[in-house]
Motif scaffolding. Structure first.
Motif, PDB file in Angstrom:
ATOM      1  N   UNK A   1      32.818  99.453   0.166  1.00 53.94           N
ATOM      2  CA  UNK A   1      33.563 100.285  -0.776  1.00 53.94           C
ATOM      3  C   UNK A   1      34.974 100.502  -0.249  1.00 53.94           C
ATOM      4  N   UNK A   2      35.970 100.402  -1.138  1.00 50.89           N
ATOM      5  CA  UNK A   2      37.363 100.644  -0.805  1.00 50.89           C
ATOM      6  C   UNK A   2      37.888 101.725  -1.746  1.00 50.89           C
ATOM      7  N   UNK A   3      38.312 102.885  -1.225  1.00 48.04           N
ATOM      8  CA  UNK A   3      38.738 103.984  -2.096  1.00 48.04           C
ATOM      9  C   UNK A   3      40.243 103.972  -2.378  1.00 48.04           C
ATOM     10  N   UNK A   4      40.627 104.758  -3.356  1.00 46.11           N
ATOM     11  CA  UNK A   4      42.030 104.971  -3.695  1.00 46.11           C
ATOM     12  C   UNK A   4      42.466 106.315  -3.102  1.00 46.11           C
ATOM     13  N   UNK A   5      43.706 106.369  -2.628  1.00 46.64           N
ATOM     14  CA  UNK A   5      44.221 107.612  -2.041  1.00 46.64           C
ATOM     15  C   UNK A   5      44.556 108.647  -3.107  1.00 46.64           C
ATOM     16  N   UNK A   6      45.020 108.210  -4.269  1.00 49.77           N
ATOM     17  CA  UNK A   6      45.549 109.126  -5.283  1.00 49.77           C
ATOM     18  C   UNK A   6      44.536 109.596  -6.313  1.00 49.77           C
TER      19      UNK A   6
ATOM     20  N   UNK B   1      39.940 109.380  -7.537  1.00 43.95           N
ATOM     21  CA  UNK B   1      38.561 109.223  -7.073  1.00 43.95           C
ATOM     22  C   UNK B   1      38.011 107.819  -7.302  1.00 43.95           C
ATOM     23  N   UNK B   2      38.821 106.919  -7.814  1.00 42.94           N
ATOM     24  CA  UNK B   2      38.334 105.567  -8.074  1.00 42.94           C
ATOM     25  C   UNK B   2      38.084 104.804  -6.775  1.00 42.94           C
TER      26      UNK B   2
ATOM     27  N   UNK C   1      43.961  88.491  -9.424  1.00 40.79           N
ATOM     28  CA  UNK C   1      42.696  88.043  -8.858  1.00 40.79           C
ATOM     29  C   UNK C   1      41.854  89.199  -8.316  1.00 40.79           C
ATOM     30  N   UNK C   2      42.465  90.365  -8.190  1.00 38.67           N
ATOM     31  CA  UNK C   2      41.759  91.505  -7.616  1.00 38.67           C
ATOM     32  C   UNK C   2      41.887  92.723  -8.515  1.00 38.67           C
ATOM     33  N   UNK C   3      40.762  93.362  -8.787  1.00 41.25           N
ATOM     34  CA  UNK C   3      40.778  94.608  -9.563  1.00 41.25           C
ATOM     35  C   UNK C   3      41.467  95.713  -8.776  1.00 41.25           C
ATOM     36  N   UNK C   4      41.428  95.640  -7.468  1.00 38.67           N
ATOM     37  CA  UNK C   4      42.114  96.626  -6.633  1.00 38.67           C
ATOM     38  C   UNK C   4      43.618  96.507  -6.822  1.00 38.67           C
ATOM     39  N   UNK C   5      44.123  95.279  -6.833  1.00 39.97           N
ATOM     40  CA  UNK C   5      45.559  95.065  -7.024  1.00 39.97           C
ATOM     41  C   UNK C   5      46.002  95.584  -8.384  1.00 39.97           C
ATOM     42  N   UNK C   6      45.222  95.334  -9.439  1.00 41.14           N
ATOM     43  CA  UNK C   6      45.567  95.818 -10.779  1.00 41.14           C
ATOM     44  C   UNK C   6      45.623  97.338 -10.804  1.00 41.14           C
ATOM     45  N   UNK C   7      44.669  97.973 -10.165  1.00 41.84           N
ATOM     46  CA  UNK C   7      44.643  99.446 -10.154  1.00 41.84           C
ATOM     47  C   UNK C   7      45.868  99.989  -9.412  1.00 41.84           C
ATOM     48  N   UNK C   8      46.186  99.402  -8.263  1.00 41.31           N
ATOM     49  CA  UNK C   8      47.303  99.887  -7.465  1.00 41.31           C
ATOM     50  C   UNK C   8      48.629  99.746  -8.199  1.00 41.31           C
ATOM     51  N   UNK C   9      48.799  98.616  -8.895  1.00 39.72           N
ATOM     52  CA  UNK C   9      50.071  98.341  -9.563  1.00 39.72           C
ATOM     53  C   UNK C   9      50.169  99.085 -10.889  1.00 39.72           C
TER      54      UNK C   9
ATOM     55  N   UNK D   1      26.906 101.438 -10.386  1.00 38.87           N
ATOM     56  CA  UNK D   1      26.389 102.374 -11.389  1.00 38.87           C
ATOM     57  C   UNK D   1      26.466 103.816 -10.882  1.00 38.87           C
ATOM     58  N   UNK D   2      26.222 104.024  -9.600  1.00 32.84           N
ATOM     59  CA  UNK D   2      26.296 105.375  -9.032  1.00 32.84           C
ATOM     60  C   UNK D   2      27.707 105.947  -9.113  1.00 32.84           C
ATOM     61  N   UNK D   3      28.706 105.101  -8.944  1.00 27.73           N
ATOM     62  CA  UNK D   3      30.082 105.580  -8.989  1.00 27.73           C
ATOM     63  C   UNK D   3      30.535 105.913 -10.403  1.00 27.73           C
ATOM     64  N   UNK D   4      29.778 105.478 -11.410  1.00 23.95           N
ATOM     65  CA  UNK D   4      30.073 105.839 -12.792  1.00 23.95           C
ATOM     66  C   UNK D   4      31.434 105.350 -13.240  1.00 23.95           C
ATOM     67  N   UNK D   5      32.219 106.215 -13.892  1.00 26.50           N
ATOM     68  CA  UNK D   5      33.539 105.788 -14.400  1.00 26.50           C
ATOM     69  C   UNK D   5      34.575 105.618 -13.299  1.00 26.50           C
ATOM     70  N   UNK D   6      34.302 106.129 -12.097  1.00 30.50           N
ATOM     71  CA  UNK D   6      35.281 106.057 -11.010  1.00 30.50           C
ATOM     72  C   UNK D   6      35.147 104.744 -10.240  1.00 30.50           C
ATOM     73  N   UNK D   7      35.282 103.649 -10.961  1.00 27.29           N
ATOM     74  CA  UNK D   7      35.087 102.339 -10.343  1.00 27.29           C
ATOM     75  C   UNK D   7      36.218 101.420 -10.778  1.00 27.29           C
TER      76      UNK D   7
END
Length: 254
Positions: free
Chosen positions: A114-119, A121-122, A167-175, A207-213
């Protein structure tokens, strides 16, 4: 000698060897006889302990030896006719034998991470199929690449790029959200060598993380919605934590 050799014939043979050895060293015969008499007197004075096998017991209990507690427990069991055997908690094998070096969590394979976001709960949940450190670097590199690319966009091209996926959902979220990923708080949620079970665990954690994914899908394994009541975040088990280092070169991901 009496406490080591038990057979009379063996004792006599050993005594003869000792006499011969002492004679070759210049000791007179009376020295051996004198020492042997002293040892026999000491042996005779020692009270003979009653063997545990002579006492009828109701059974045997094996307990770990803890100084001060094991003795008290032994006396209590004996009052009720129960024999006890002490098992050491630490032995030479545990102290000296280390067949494998401990693996740093960041170098673990076959895990769900798991890799969290600082800003917000995603979080991002995935399974690397290889070293977690390698996968983490890939995510970091792709995020840095997308951020650097979109810094050169005009207002119009930046608006159009919001619908594009990297290529990464993490990159999309950050940007897209202008958030900072907390790489140092990345952690391993579960370890599993079986590939199919690992995919199931990945879907469960998503599924446990729900919408915060940050994931674009619910994992490679389809998990029925009938399990939703059992997968609330309050039932999340303990995790294997680590603090991987941030930065570094990375490659592609899903």
């Amino acid at each position: 000698m009496n406490s080591i050799i038990t057979e009379d014939a063996d004792k006599k043979l050993e005594e003869t060897k000792i006499k011969e050895a002492l004679g070759r060293c210049g000791y007179p015969n009376w020295t051996f006889k004198q020492v042997k008499d002293q040892m026999d007197k000491k042996q005779a004075k020692k009270p003979k302990k009653k063997k545990d096998t002579d006492i009828q017991t109701k059974g045997l209990v094996v307990i770990p030896y803890v100084e001060g507690l094991a003795e008290k427990a032994n006396r209590i069991f004996r009052k009720h006719g129960i024999a006890t055997a002490m098992k050491p908690n630490t032995n030479l094998r545990k102290l000296l034998v280390h067949p494998k070096d401990k693996v740093d969590p960041i170098n673990s394979t076959d895990c769900v991470y798991e890799i969290p976001c600082t800003n917000c709960n995603n979080t991002y949940v995935g399974e690397p199929r290889r070293k977690f450190a390698t996968r983490l670097k890939e995510h970091q590199k792709e995020t840095m690449r997308v951020q650097q690319t979109k810094q050169n966009y005009t207002r119009q091209t930046r608006k159009q790029s919001e619908t594009e996926q990297s290529k990464s959902a993490i990159a999309d979220h950050a940007v897209q959200q202008n958030h900072v990923i907390d790489w140092d708080k990345s952690k391993i949620l579960s370890k599993e060598c079986n590939a199919n079970i690992r995919l199931i665990k990945e879907s469960i954690w998503i599924r446990r993380r729900g919408p915060n994914i940050m994931k674009r899908d619910e994992g490679a394994h389809y998990l029925s919605r009938v399990y939703d009541p059992l997968l609330s975040d309050s039932s999340t088990p303990s995790v294997v934590r680590n603090r991987p280092t941030g930065g570094g070169d990375q490659q592609s991901m899903f």
